[in-house]
Design a protein around this motif. Structure first.
Motif, PDB file in Angstrom:
ATOM      1  N   LYS A  97       0.866  -1.179   0.000  1.00 55.84           N
ATOM      2  CA  LYS A  97       0.000   0.000   0.000  1.00 55.84           C
ATOM      3  C   LYS A  97       0.901   1.227   0.000  1.00 55.84           C
ATOM      4  O   LYS A  97       1.746   1.386   0.874  1.00 55.84           O
ATOM      5  CB  LYS A  97      -0.919   0.008   1.217  1.00 55.84           C
ATOM      6  CG  LYS A  97      -1.940   1.136   1.157  1.00 55.84           C
ATOM      7  CD  LYS A  97      -2.841   1.153   2.357  1.00 55.84           C
ATOM      8  CE  LYS A  97      -3.948   0.143   2.208  1.00 55.84           C
ATOM      9  NZ  LYS A  97      -4.985   0.326   3.245  1.00 55.84           N
ATOM     10  N   HIS A 100       1.155   5.136   0.462  1.00 54.62           N
ATOM     11  CA  HIS A 100       0.463   6.272   1.073  1.00 54.62           C
ATOM     12  C   HIS A 100       0.977   7.537   0.397  1.00 54.62           C
ATOM     13  O   HIS A 100       2.188   7.755   0.299  1.00 54.62           O
ATOM     14  CB  HIS A 100       0.716   6.298   2.578  1.00 54.62           C
ATOM     15  CG  HIS A 100       0.151   5.098   3.266  1.00 54.62           C
ATOM     16  ND1 HIS A 100      -1.167   5.031   3.652  1.00 54.62           N
ATOM     17  CD2 HIS A 100       0.708   3.913   3.612  1.00 54.62           C
ATOM     18  CE1 HIS A 100      -1.394   3.848   4.216  1.00 54.62           C
ATOM     19  NE2 HIS A 100      -0.273   3.157   4.200  1.00 54.62           N
ATOM     20  N   ASP A 110      -4.293   9.944   0.500  1.00 55.18           N
ATOM     21  CA  ASP A 110      -4.918   8.758  -0.070  1.00 55.18           C
ATOM     22  C   ASP A 110      -3.909   7.614  -0.019  1.00 55.18           C
ATOM     23  O   ASP A 110      -2.764   7.801   0.393  1.00 55.18           O
ATOM     24  CB  ASP A 110      -5.344   9.038  -1.516  1.00 55.18           C
ATOM     25  CG  ASP A 110      -6.389   8.065  -2.055  1.00 55.18           C
ATOM     26  OD1 ASP A 110      -6.820   7.155  -1.310  1.00 55.18           O
ATOM     27  OD2 ASP A 110      -6.775   8.210  -3.221  1.00 55.18           O
ATOM     28  N   SER A 111      -4.329   6.442  -0.451  1.00 56.32           N
ATOM     29  CA  SER A 111      -3.408   5.316  -0.581  1.00 56.32           C
ATOM     30  C   SER A 111      -3.807   4.507  -1.801  1.00 56.32           C
ATOM     31  O   SER A 111      -4.962   4.539  -2.239  1.00 56.32           O
ATOM     32  CB  SER A 111      -3.423   4.441   0.677  1.00 56.32           C
ATOM     33  OG  SER A 111      -4.689   3.889   0.880  1.00 56.32           O
ATOM     34  N   LYS A 112      -2.834   3.804  -2.349  1.00 54.06           N
ATOM     35  CA  LYS A 112      -3.057   2.944  -3.506  1.00 54.06           C
ATOM     36  C   LYS A 112      -2.509   1.566  -3.167  1.00 54.06           C
ATOM     37  O   LYS A 112      -1.358   1.419  -2.766  1.00 54.06           O
ATOM     38  CB  LYS A 112      -2.329   3.474  -4.751  1.00 54.06           C
ATOM     39  CG  LYS A 112      -2.895   4.744  -5.318  1.00 54.06           C
ATOM     40  CD  LYS A 112      -4.220   4.468  -5.965  1.00 54.06           C
ATOM     41  CE  LYS A 112      -4.768   5.683  -6.673  1.00 54.06           C
ATOM     42  NZ  LYS A 112      -6.084   5.438  -7.210  1.00 54.06           N
ATOM     43  N   PHE A 113      -3.345   0.537  -3.330  1.00 59.86           N
ATOM     44  CA  PHE A 113      -2.932  -0.836  -3.077  1.00 59.86           C
ATOM     45  C   PHE A 113      -2.458  -1.460  -4.377  1.00 59.86           C
ATOM     46  O   PHE A 113      -3.088  -1.297  -5.425  1.00 59.86           O
ATOM     47  CB  PHE A 113      -4.095  -1.650  -2.510  1.00 59.86           C
ATOM     48  CG  PHE A 113      -3.771  -3.106  -2.336  1.00 59.86           C
ATOM     49  CD1 PHE A 113      -2.972  -3.524  -1.290  1.00 59.86           C
ATOM     50  CD2 PHE A 113      -4.263  -4.045  -3.229  1.00 59.86           C
ATOM     51  CE1 PHE A 113      -2.664  -4.868  -1.135  1.00 59.86           C
ATOM     52  CE2 PHE A 113      -3.969  -5.389  -3.070  1.00 59.86           C
ATOM     53  CZ  PHE A 113      -3.165  -5.800  -2.024  1.00 59.86           C
ATOM     54  N   ILE A 114      -1.351  -2.202  -4.299  1.00 61.62           N
ATOM     55  CA  ILE A 114      -0.838  -2.962  -5.432  1.00 61.62           C
ATOM     56  C   ILE A 114      -0.687  -4.397  -4.966  1.00 61.62           C
ATOM     57  O   ILE A 114       0.056  -4.676  -4.016  1.00 61.62           O
ATOM     58  CB  ILE A 114       0.516  -2.416  -5.925  1.00 61.62           C
ATOM     59  CG1 ILE A 114       0.455  -0.908  -6.159  1.00 61.62           C
ATOM     60  CG2 ILE A 114       0.943  -3.131  -7.197  1.00 61.62           C
ATOM     61  CD1 ILE A 114       1.804  -0.272  -6.441  1.00 61.62           C
ATOM     62  N   ILE A 153       2.491   8.229 -10.536  1.00 62.83           N
ATOM     63  CA  ILE A 153       1.726   6.988 -10.502  1.00 62.83           C
ATOM     64  C   ILE A 153       0.868   6.927 -11.753  1.00 62.83           C
ATOM     65  O   ILE A 153       0.121   7.855 -12.050  1.00 62.83           O
ATOM     66  CB  ILE A 153       0.838   6.897  -9.251  1.00 62.83           C
ATOM     67  CG1 ILE A 153       1.699   6.818  -7.997  1.00 62.83           C
ATOM     68  CG2 ILE A 153      -0.084   5.693  -9.337  1.00 62.83           C
ATOM     69  CD1 ILE A 153       0.910   6.713  -6.715  1.00 62.83           C
ATOM     70  N   THR A 205      -2.132   4.830 -13.704  1.00 61.62           N
ATOM     71  CA  THR A 205      -3.230   3.899 -13.437  1.00 61.62           C
ATOM     72  C   THR A 205      -3.966   3.573 -14.736  1.00 61.62           C
ATOM     73  O   THR A 205      -3.914   4.342 -15.697  1.00 61.62           O
ATOM     74  CB  THR A 205      -4.240   4.485 -12.429  1.00 61.62           C
ATOM     75  OG1 THR A 205      -4.755   5.707 -12.946  1.00 61.62           O
ATOM     76  CG2 THR A 205      -3.604   4.718 -11.070  1.00 61.62           C
ATOM     77  N   GLY A 212      -8.493   2.313 -12.385  1.00 64.48           N
ATOM     78  CA  GLY A 212      -7.834   2.909 -11.231  1.00 64.48           C
ATOM     79  C   GLY A 212      -6.752   2.042 -10.615  1.00 64.48           C
ATOM     80  O   GLY A 212      -6.189   2.388  -9.582  1.00 64.48           O
ATOM     81  N   LYS A 213      -6.422   0.920 -11.247  1.00 67.68           N
ATOM     82  CA  LYS A 213      -5.368   0.041 -10.748  1.00 67.68           C
ATOM     83  C   LYS A 213      -4.014   0.601 -11.159  1.00 67.68           C
ATOM     84  O   LYS A 213      -3.829   1.076 -12.284  1.00 67.68           O
ATOM     85  CB  LYS A 213      -5.502  -1.372 -11.326  1.00 67.68           C
ATOM     86  CG  LYS A 213      -6.835  -2.018 -11.056  1.00 67.68           C
ATOM     87  CD  LYS A 213      -6.868  -2.635  -9.701  1.00 67.68           C
ATOM     88  CE  LYS A 213      -8.179  -3.400  -9.520  1.00 67.68           C
ATOM     89  NZ  LYS A 213      -8.361  -3.904  -8.220  1.00 67.68           N
ATOM     90  N   VAL A 214      -3.049   0.548 -10.244  1.00 66.47           N
ATOM     91  CA  VAL A 214      -1.713   1.067 -10.518  1.00 66.47           C
ATOM     92  C   VAL A 214      -1.036   0.208 -11.584  1.00 66.47           C
ATOM     93  O   VAL A 214      -0.983  -1.019 -11.470  1.00 66.47           O
ATOM     94  CB  VAL A 214      -0.859   1.102  -9.235  1.00 66.47           C
ATOM     95  CG1 VAL A 214       0.568   1.521  -9.541  1.00 66.47           C
ATOM     96  CG2 VAL A 214      -1.488   2.031  -8.204  1.00 66.47           C
TER      97      VAL A 214
END
Length: 89
Positions: A26, A28, A42-46, A71, A73, A77-79
């Motif tokens: 994740k 941040h 926010d955060s992005k999960f991979i 980043i 995507t 919205g997926k990285v």
């Protein structure tokens, strides 16, 4: 690509209440937002599999903490990519 401030990295590996295993990283982040005074957080999960496919790991990402990154995507919205600002692929 979106330029964001990379402020933290979290390694996730746990079992959910329904028995699924969650593994991945994740990121941040903070960034300016027109509807927020200051910065939006926010955060992005991979997922672990996506990290492998993208060549991302704790070791490759941790030196970027505290820096501006880009980043990328997909439409969902997926990285699909992470790189330091000013670096080319």
């Amino acid at each position: 690509m979106a330029k964001v401030n990379f402020i933290g990295l979290q390694n996730l590996d746990f079992e959910t209440r329904d028995g699924n295993q969650i593994q991945g990283l994740k990121l941040h982040i903070t960034f300016p937002d027109e509807n927020v005074m200051g910065l939006m957080a926010d955060s992005k999960f991979i997922s672990r599999d996506a990290c492998k496919n993208l060549g991302l790991s704790v070791d490759s990402l941790s030196p970027m903490i505290g820096k501006e990154i880009e980043i990328e995507t997909n439409i969902k919205g997926k990285v699909t990519g992470v790189k330091p600002v000013g670096k080319s692929n």
